[in-house]
Design an enzyme around this catalytic site. Structure first.
Site, PDB file in Angstrom:
ATOM      1  N   ARG A 185     -11.921   5.272   5.371  1.00 39.83           N
ATOM      2  CA  ARG A 185     -13.340   5.691   5.412  1.00 39.83           C
ATOM      3  C   ARG A 185     -13.480   7.158   5.026  1.00 39.83           C
ATOM      4  O   ARG A 185     -12.503   7.917   5.011  1.00 39.83           O
ATOM      5  CB  ARG A 185     -13.931   5.429   6.798  1.00 39.83           C
ATOM      6  CG  ARG A 185     -13.311   6.210   7.924  1.00 39.83           C
ATOM      7  CD  ARG A 185     -14.093   6.003   9.226  1.00 39.83           C
ATOM      8  NE  ARG A 185     -13.274   6.302  10.399  1.00 39.83           N
ATOM      9  CZ  ARG A 185     -13.780   6.613  11.579  1.00 39.83           C
ATOM     10  NH1 ARG A 185     -15.091   6.665  11.755  1.00 39.83           N
ATOM     11  NH2 ARG A 185     -12.990   6.864  12.612  1.00 39.83           N
TER      12      ARG A 185
ATOM     13  N   ILE B 263      -2.159  -2.329   9.358  1.00 37.15           N
ATOM     14  CA  ILE B 263      -2.753  -1.035   9.715  1.00 37.15           C
ATOM     15  C   ILE B 263      -4.163  -0.910   9.145  1.00 37.15           C
ATOM     16  O   ILE B 263      -5.012  -0.185   9.677  1.00 37.15           O
ATOM     17  CB  ILE B 263      -1.858   0.138   9.218  1.00 37.15           C
ATOM     18  CG1 ILE B 263      -0.454   0.055   9.833  1.00 37.15           C
ATOM     19  CG2 ILE B 263      -2.493   1.476   9.537  1.00 37.15           C
ATOM     20  CD1 ILE B 263       0.476   1.213   9.475  1.00 37.15           C
TER      21      ILE B 263
ATOM     22  N   GLY C 201       1.407   4.741   3.464  1.00 45.28           N
ATOM     23  CA  GLY C 201       2.554   4.046   2.866  1.00 45.28           C
ATOM     24  C   GLY C 201       3.687   5.003   2.530  1.00 45.28           C
ATOM     25  O   GLY C 201       4.855   4.742   2.844  1.00 45.28           O
TER      26      GLY C 201
ATOM     27  N   GLY D 103       0.870  -1.172   0.000  1.00 47.19           N
ATOM     28  CA  GLY D 103       0.000   0.000   0.000  1.00 47.19           C
ATOM     29  C   GLY D 103       0.908   1.223   0.000  1.00 47.19           C
ATOM     30  O   GLY D 103       1.693   1.414   0.945  1.00 47.19           O
ATOM     31  N   ALA D 104       0.825   1.995  -1.077  1.00 46.96           N
ATOM     32  CA  ALA D 104       1.715   3.163  -1.201  1.00 46.96           C
ATOM     33  C   ALA D 104       0.895   4.446  -1.231  1.00 46.96           C
ATOM     34  O   ALA D 104       1.181   5.376  -1.979  1.00 46.96           O
ATOM     35  CB  ALA D 104       2.573   3.031  -2.462  1.00 46.96           C
ATOM     36  N   GLY D 105      -0.150   4.468  -0.423  1.00 52.34           N
ATOM     37  CA  GLY D 105      -1.005   5.644  -0.343  1.00 52.34           C
ATOM     38  C   GLY D 105      -0.460   6.643   0.665  1.00 52.34           C
ATOM     39  O   GLY D 105       0.751   6.814   0.800  1.00 52.34           O
ATOM     40  N   GLN D 106      -1.384   7.286   1.395  1.00 54.57           N
ATOM     41  CA  GLN D 106      -0.984   8.342   2.337  1.00 54.57           C
ATOM     42  C   GLN D 106      -0.094   7.797   3.463  1.00 54.57           C
ATOM     43  O   GLN D 106       0.942   8.385   3.772  1.00 54.57           O
ATOM     44  CB  GLN D 106      -2.230   8.989   2.949  1.00 54.57           C
ATOM     45  CG  GLN D 106      -3.116   9.715   1.961  1.00 54.57           C
ATOM     46  CD  GLN D 106      -2.541  11.057   1.551  1.00 54.57           C
ATOM     47  OE1 GLN D 106      -1.388  11.145   1.131  1.00 54.57           O
ATOM     48  NE2 GLN D 106      -3.331  12.094   1.664  1.00 54.57           N
TER      49      GLN D 106
ATOM     50  N   HIS E  45      -9.878  -1.148  18.093  1.00 54.60           N
ATOM     51  CA  HIS E  45      -9.713   0.198  17.521  1.00 54.60           C
ATOM     52  C   HIS E  45     -11.044   0.698  16.961  1.00 54.60           C
ATOM     53  O   HIS E  45     -11.209   0.909  15.771  1.00 54.60           O
ATOM     54  CB  HIS E  45      -8.639   0.121  16.413  1.00 54.60           C
ATOM     55  CG  HIS E  45      -8.289   1.443  15.815  1.00 54.60           C
ATOM     56  ND1 HIS E  45      -7.889   2.526  16.558  1.00 54.60           N
ATOM     57  CD2 HIS E  45      -8.268   1.855  14.517  1.00 54.60           C
ATOM     58  CE1 HIS E  45      -7.645   3.541  15.744  1.00 54.60           C
ATOM     59  NE2 HIS E  45      -7.875   3.162  14.501  1.00 54.60           N
TER      60      HIS E  45
ATOM     61  N   ASN F  80      -7.953  -0.931   8.129  1.00 54.71           N
ATOM     62  CA  ASN F  80      -9.172  -0.987   8.961  1.00 54.71           C
ATOM     63  C   ASN F  80     -10.277  -1.849   8.363  1.00 54.71           C
ATOM     64  O   ASN F  80     -10.295  -2.024   7.149  1.00 54.71           O
ATOM     65  CB  ASN F  80      -9.718   0.437   9.133  1.00 54.71           C
ATOM     66  CG  ASN F  80      -9.126   1.139  10.330  1.00 54.71           C
ATOM     67  OD1 ASN F  80      -8.904   0.520  11.369  1.00 54.71           O
ATOM     68  ND2 ASN F  80      -8.876   2.428  10.185  1.00 54.71           N
TER      69      ASN F  80
HETATM   70  N1  LIG Z   1      -5.002   1.095  12.333  1.00 54.65           N
HETATM   71  C1  LIG Z   1      -5.048   2.417  12.386  1.00 54.65           C
HETATM   72  O1  LIG Z   1      -4.879   3.012  13.448  1.00 54.65           O
HETATM   73  C2  LIG Z   1      -5.257   3.208  11.122  1.00 54.65           C
HETATM   74  C3  LIG Z   1      -4.947   4.574  11.066  1.00 54.65           C
HETATM   75  C4  LIG Z   1      -5.149   5.256   9.868  1.00 54.65           C
HETATM   76  C5  LIG Z   1      -5.626   4.585   8.741  1.00 54.65           C
HETATM   77  N2  LIG Z   1      -5.911   3.267   8.832  1.00 54.65           N
HETATM   78  C6  LIG Z   1      -6.348   2.501   7.663  1.00 54.65           C
HETATM   79  O2  LIG Z   1      -5.228   2.265   6.820  1.00 54.65           O
HETATM   80  C7  LIG Z   1      -5.673   2.054   5.488  1.00 54.65           C
HETATM   81  C8  LIG Z   1      -4.848   2.889   4.528  1.00 54.65           C
HETATM   82  O3  LIG Z   1      -4.998   4.267   4.795  1.00 54.65           O
HETATM   83  P1  LIG Z   1      -4.326   5.351   3.792  1.00 54.65           P
HETATM   84  O4  LIG Z   1      -4.647   6.682   4.349  1.00 54.65           O
HETATM   85  O5  LIG Z   1      -2.906   5.008   3.515  1.00 54.65           O
HETATM   86  O6  LIG Z   1      -5.213   5.082   2.483  1.00 54.65           O
HETATM   87  P2  LIG Z   1      -4.834   5.417   0.966  1.00 54.65           P
HETATM   88  O7  LIG Z   1      -6.090   5.296   0.174  1.00 54.65           O
HETATM   89  O8  LIG Z   1      -4.074   6.689   0.881  1.00 54.65           O
HETATM   90  O9  LIG Z   1      -3.839   4.235   0.557  1.00 54.65           O
HETATM   91  C9  LIG Z   1      -4.248   2.909   0.417  1.00 54.65           C
HETATM   92  C10 LIG Z   1      -3.471   2.328  -0.736  1.00 54.65           C
HETATM   93  O10 LIG Z   1      -3.787   0.942  -0.840  1.00 54.65           O
HETATM   94  C11 LIG Z   1      -3.729   0.615  -2.214  1.00 54.65           C
HETATM   95  N3  LIG Z   1      -4.402  -0.659  -2.446  1.00 54.65           N
HETATM   96  C12 LIG Z   1      -5.723  -0.920  -2.562  1.00 54.65           C
HETATM   97  N4  LIG Z   1      -5.926  -2.225  -2.797  1.00 54.65           N
HETATM   98  C13 LIG Z   1      -4.699  -2.812  -2.819  1.00 54.65           C
HETATM   99  C14 LIG Z   1      -4.247  -4.129  -3.003  1.00 54.65           C
HETATM  100  N5  LIG Z   1      -5.087  -5.136  -3.232  1.00 54.65           N
HETATM  101  N6  LIG Z   1      -2.918  -4.362  -2.952  1.00 54.65           N
HETATM  102  C15 LIG Z   1      -2.050  -3.361  -2.723  1.00 54.65           C
HETATM  103  N7  LIG Z   1      -2.411  -2.067  -2.557  1.00 54.65           N
HETATM  104  C16 LIG Z   1      -3.726  -1.805  -2.603  1.00 54.65           C
HETATM  105  C17 LIG Z   1      -4.383   1.797  -2.906  1.00 54.65           C
HETATM  106  O11 LIG Z   1      -4.047   1.839  -4.287  1.00 54.65           O
HETATM  107  C18 LIG Z   1      -3.805   2.963  -2.103  1.00 54.65           C
HETATM  108  O12 LIG Z   1      -2.638   3.489  -2.698  1.00 54.65           O
HETATM  109  C19 LIG Z   1      -7.178   2.358   5.514  1.00 54.65           C
HETATM  110  O13 LIG Z   1      -7.908   1.147   5.608  1.00 54.65           O
HETATM  111  C20 LIG Z   1      -7.365   3.162   6.783  1.00 54.65           C
HETATM  112  O14 LIG Z   1      -8.665   3.080   7.310  1.00 54.65           O
HETATM  113  C21 LIG Z   1      -5.755   2.566   9.986  1.00 54.65           C
HETATM  114  O1  LIG Z   2     -10.420   6.782  11.794  1.00 55.47           O
HETATM  115  C1  LIG Z   2     -10.053   6.193  10.782  1.00 55.47           C
HETATM  116  O2  LIG Z   2     -10.833   5.799   9.907  1.00 55.47           O
HETATM  117  C2  LIG Z   2      -8.583   5.989  10.528  1.00 55.47           C
HETATM  118  C3  LIG Z   2      -7.855   5.460  11.722  1.00 55.47           C
HETATM  119  O3  LIG Z   2      -8.420   4.301  12.233  1.00 55.47           O
HETATM  120  C4  LIG Z   2      -7.642   6.490  12.782  1.00 55.47           C
HETATM  121  O4  LIG Z   2      -7.929   6.217  13.957  1.00 55.47           O
HETATM  122  O5  LIG Z   2      -7.142   7.579  12.453  1.00 55.47           O
END
Ligand SMILES: NC(=O)c1ccc[n+]([C@@H]2O[C@H](COP(=O)([O-])OP(=O)(O)OC[C@H]3O[C@@H](n4cnc5c(N)ncnc54)[C@H](O)[C@@H]3O)[C@@H](O)[C@H]2O)c1
Ligand SMILES: O=C(O)C[C@H](O)C(=O)O
Length: 320
Positions: free
Chosen positions: A83, A119, A15, A10-13, A176, A121
């Site tokens: 979300r 990470i 990553g 995952g190379a989004g925000q 969480h 959700n």
């Molecule tokens: N656990 C926590 O405390 C916590 C905190 C923040 C965010 N999150 C969760 O982390 C996740 C990612 O958040 P983000 O802000 O980086 O999102 P994002 O949308 O910026 O990045 C997610 C990346 O995953 C990629 N992706 C989608 N399907 C894929 C697959 N099958 N294989 C590989 N890559 C794939 C997308 O192309 C995207 O680049 C979300 O589910 C978010 O809810 C969890």
């Molecule tokens: O709240 C979310 O959807 C992202 C993450 O779980 C967080 O706590 O920031």
């Protein structure tokens, strides 16, 4: 000595932020993987071009083929969707469970010896599913949430007390979700429990209750501000602390979603508890004692996670 290899699925925000922090902290060489071709490659090149300015020697690669993660020491999983305002984390199950299957199979094929930090959700259910799909030993896979939730609580407390964040400790346990369990009795300023600080007049019970509630809703607060996407700086910093503890055998005690096999009366699922992370992965689960109110909150949170796991089993019968 060869540098460690860190694979970011995952190379989004998050990553991208993980990749930068891994370089700044000299944790090892980084591979960014994503299904969107060009994004992991572009972020890898961009960060590699920051390295001469910041003075770190890690190599960066971007990939859309799982073979690139081969031999990774640490894998951090953020693949999936975040979300939007008005949604709960639980609404992400349908999409993200399928993503966990693909990621789990990739890890199983190419990085079965890695320490894996999930990470994505809804966290506690996704790390459970990822363990099932990857077949990883349960001491080598954890979920990141408690470090983030505790950091949020620490920030609110330091801001209220006008003291350094370094002198504030906090433990947020449980799942969480909005019924996570911020443990006031186990949270301190310079070792003094918050409950005593109320008695000393540093704050009021009402203000403390408000900070607890703000912590529980901390993720949603940021989702509502950003409007597209969710928090990423603090989540990335939190996962990097966990990865560093493993790679440097620091044996930090961190609240993480860890597999429980009877501890806290919970069996066969991941839930936020204090653990020791060292070279052996999850080296120990700390069982703190709860008073009746804390126990009720923890049990409620466990029940929520149990419901999410049942929902996962309903979506994918292979998990049942
Ligand atoms: N656990 C926590 O405390 C916590 C905190 C923040 C965010 N999150 C969760 O982390 C996740 C990612 O958040 P983000 O802000 O980086 O999102 P994002 O949308 O910026 O990045 C997610 C990346 O995953 C990629 N992706 C989608 N399907 C894929 C697959 N099958 N294989 C590989 N890559 C794939 C997308 O192309 C995207 O680049 C979300 O589910 C978010 O809810 C969890
Ligand atoms: O709240 C979310 O959807 C992202 C993450 O779980 C967080 O706590 O920031």
């Amino acid at each position: 000595m060869a540098r460690n290899k860190i694979a970011l699925i995952g190379a989004g925000q998050i990553g991208g932020t993980l990749a930068l922090l891994a370089g700044l902290k000299d944790l090892g060489d980084v591979v960014l993987f994503d299904i969107v071709d060009g994004v992991p490659q572009g972020k890898a090149l961009d960060i590699a071009e920051a390295a001469p300015v910041e003075g770190f020697d890690a190599t960066y690669a971007g990939a859309s083929d799982y073979s690139a993660i081969k031999g990774a020491d640490v894998v951090i999983v953020t693949a999936g969707v975040p979300r939007k305002p008005g949604m709960s984390r639980d609404d992400l199950i349908g999409i993200n469970l399928k993503v966990m299957q693909a990621v789990g199979e990739g890890i199983k094929s190419y990085a079965p010896d890695a320490f894996v930090i999930c990470i994505t959700n809804p966290l506690d259910a996704m790390v459970w599913a990822l363990q099932k799909f990857s077949g990883l030993p349960t001491n080598k896979i954890v979920g990141m949430a408690g470090v983030l939730d505790s950091a949020r609580f620490r920030h609110f407390l330091a801001d209220e007390f006008k003291v350094s964040v370094e002198d504030v400790t906090a433990f947020v346990l449980g799942g969480h979700g909005d019924d996570m369990v911020p443990l006031v009795r186990y949270s301190t300023v310079a070792g003094v429990p918050l409950t005593d600080l109320v008695k000393l007049g540093w704050t009021t019970q009402e203000k403390l209750d408000a900070m607890v509630e703000r912590t529980r809703k901390g993720g949603g607060e940021i989702v509502n501000l950003l409007k597209t996407g969710s928090a990423f700086y603090a989540p990335a910093a939190s996962a990097i602390a966990m990865a560093e503890s493993y790679l440097r055998d620091k044996k930090r005690v961190l609240p993480c979603a860890a597999y429980l096999d009877g501890q806290y009366g919970v069996k066969g699922m991941f839930i936020g508890v204090p653990i020791v992370i060292g070279a052996g992965g999850v080296e120990r689960v700390l069982e703190v004692t709860f008073d009746p109110a804390e126990k009720a909150m923890f049990d409620k949170s466990v029940a929520s996670v149990t419901g999410l796991i049942e929902a996962c089993k309903g979506v994918d019968s292979n998990l049942a």
